[in-house]
Scaffold this motif. Structure first.
Motif, mmCIF file in Angstrom:
data_model
loop_
_atom_site.group_PDB
_atom_site.id
_atom_site.type_symbol
_atom_site.label_atom_id
_atom_site.label_comp_id
_atom_site.label_asym_id
_atom_site.label_seq_id
_atom_site.Cartn_x
_atom_site.Cartn_y
_atom_site.Cartn_z
ATOM 1 N N PHE A 198 82.581 48.409 -18.640
ATOM 2 C CA PHE A 198 81.226 48.913 -18.455
ATOM 3 C C PHE A 198 80.944 49.960 -19.521
ATOM 4 N N ALA A 199 79.694 50.224 -19.726
ATOM 5 C CA ALA A 199 79.287 51.179 -20.751
ATOM 6 C C ALA A 199 79.761 52.571 -20.378
ATOM 7 N N VAL A 200 80.204 53.322 -21.392
ATOM 8 C CA VAL A 200 80.708 54.669 -21.146
ATOM 9 C C VAL A 200 79.639 55.545 -20.509
ATOM 10 N N ALA A 201 78.378 55.353 -20.917
ATOM 11 C CA ALA A 201 77.302 56.204 -20.426
ATOM 12 C C ALA A 201 76.696 55.712 -19.122
ATOM 13 N N ALA A 202 77.245 54.652 -18.518
ATOM 14 C CA ALA A 202 76.662 54.092 -17.305
ATOM 15 C C ALA A 202 76.726 55.102 -16.166
ATOM 16 N N SER A 203 75.675 55.071 -15.329
ATOM 17 C CA SER A 203 75.603 55.981 -14.182
ATOM 18 C C SER A 203 75.490 55.179 -12.893
ATOM 19 N N CYS A 204 75.971 55.763 -11.825
ATOM 20 C CA CYS A 204 75.881 55.126 -10.512
ATOM 21 C C CYS A 204 74.415 54.947 -10.147
ATOM 22 N N GLU A 205 74.055 53.756 -9.716
ATOM 23 C CA GLU A 205 72.670 53.456 -9.382
ATOM 24 C C GLU A 205 72.229 54.102 -8.075
ATOM 25 N N MET A 206 73.194 54.653 -7.338
ATOM 26 C CA MET A 206 72.856 55.248 -6.051
ATOM 27 C C MET A 206 72.729 56.766 -6.117
ATOM 28 N N CYS A 207 73.574 57.417 -6.985
ATOM 29 C CA CYS A 207 73.545 58.880 -6.992
ATOM 30 C C CYS A 207 73.462 59.491 -8.386
ATOM 31 N N PRO A 253 79.901 44.734 -8.376
ATOM 32 C CA PRO A 253 78.840 43.931 -9.002
ATOM 33 C C PRO A 253 77.714 44.771 -9.593
ATOM 34 N N ARG A 254 77.641 46.059 -9.232
ATOM 35 C CA ARG A 254 76.600 46.951 -9.749
ATOM 36 C C ARG A 254 77.256 48.231 -10.226
ATOM 37 N N ASN A 255 76.544 49.029 -11.029
ATOM 38 C CA ASN A 255 77.080 50.302 -11.492
ATOM 39 C C ASN A 255 77.267 51.242 -10.307
ATOM 40 N N ARG A 256 78.527 51.650 -10.082
ATOM 41 C CA ARG A 256 78.834 52.506 -8.942
ATOM 42 C C ARG A 256 79.823 53.587 -9.363
ATOM 43 N N CYS A 257 79.702 54.775 -8.748
ATOM 44 C CA CYS A 257 80.658 55.864 -8.969
ATOM 45 C C CYS A 257 81.839 55.659 -8.028
ATOM 46 N N GLU A 258 82.804 56.583 -8.088
ATOM 47 C CA GLU A 258 83.997 56.469 -7.265
ATOM 48 C C GLU A 258 83.637 56.492 -5.769
#
Length: 222
Positions: free
Chosen positions: A195-204, A213-218
């Motif tokens: 995933f992209a280094v700059a990707a952010s969690c879509e929820m927080c 399946p989606r961008n997620r944090c820990e």
């Protein structure tokens, strides 16, 4: 495990090991296949093969004058060790006597009474290794040890070789289980989520640790 041995294992797992359905020269079938020649005939693989075999030979104090085995699986191993050592000669054992010239089965080094090491690339039933042992002894060589690059640990290969080699010991550099394990580890490493280094969690909005399946944090990855 030495760095050279570890690198050789990685090459075998990358270049020589395949999963699937295969028919073996022994007549059996297997869910994997190891073609060591894609490693032993590789430029770097040849260097490592010579180094690892030579280290093992010296560690065991065998002090052979020559190294040899049945053509053609043993051929690149023999050459690699001879070149790396600079003082251990090489010989090749034909599968049958040639029908012209001297009709000899051993090519290369031929000094009766010399201490030698018999080598092979893969040991399954051990038939090719046993054949090389028998021809070498019939010629007049004294066998100090027997080695293979990869032992499949099946089809009674080890007991067959040990019986023929006795009292000389039989040593395998790797087992098929070693190579399979390394192969699967490499496969796991290459299949990790990207995933992209700059990707952010879509929820927080925190940094994402996965995009499957989606961008997620820990916190939100599950």
């Amino acid at each position: 495990m030495s760095s050279a041995r570890q690198e050789l294992l990685r090459l075998l797992a990358t270049k020589s090991f395949r999963l699937g359905e295969f028919k073996l020269s022994s007549g059996g079938t297997s869910d994997y296949y190891i073609d060591c020649r894609t490693t032993t005939l590789d430029a770097r693989g040849s260097q490592l093969t010579g180094q690892v075999f030579l280290e093992e030979i010296r560690q065991r104090g065998w002090r052979p004058q020559a190294i040899g085995g049945l053509t053609m699986g043993a051929d690149p191993v023999v050459v690699a060790v001879a070149v790396t050592s600079g003082d251990i000669h090489g010989f090749l054992v034909r599968k049958a006597e040639k029908q012209h010239g001297t009709g000899q089965r051993i090519e290369g080094f031929r000094e009766k009474g010399a201490r030698v090491v018999i080598v092979d690339d893969v040991c399954t039933t051990g038939a090719s290794t046993v054949q090389a042992i028998e021809v070498a002894r019939e010629f007049g060589f004294e066998i100090a040890g027997v080695m293979c690059l990869v032992e499949r640990e099946e089809a009674k290969g080890r007991p067959n070789v040990e019986k023929a080699a006795a009292p000389a010991p039989f040593v395998s550099i790797f087992t098929a289980a070693d190579v399979r394990s390394e192969h699967l580890q490499q496969k796991d490493e290459t299949s990790l989520p990207i995933f992209a280094v700059a990707a952010s969690c879509e929820m927080c909005g925190r940094p994402a640790v996965t995009n499957t399946p989606r961008n997620r944090c820990e916190v939100h990855r599950t």
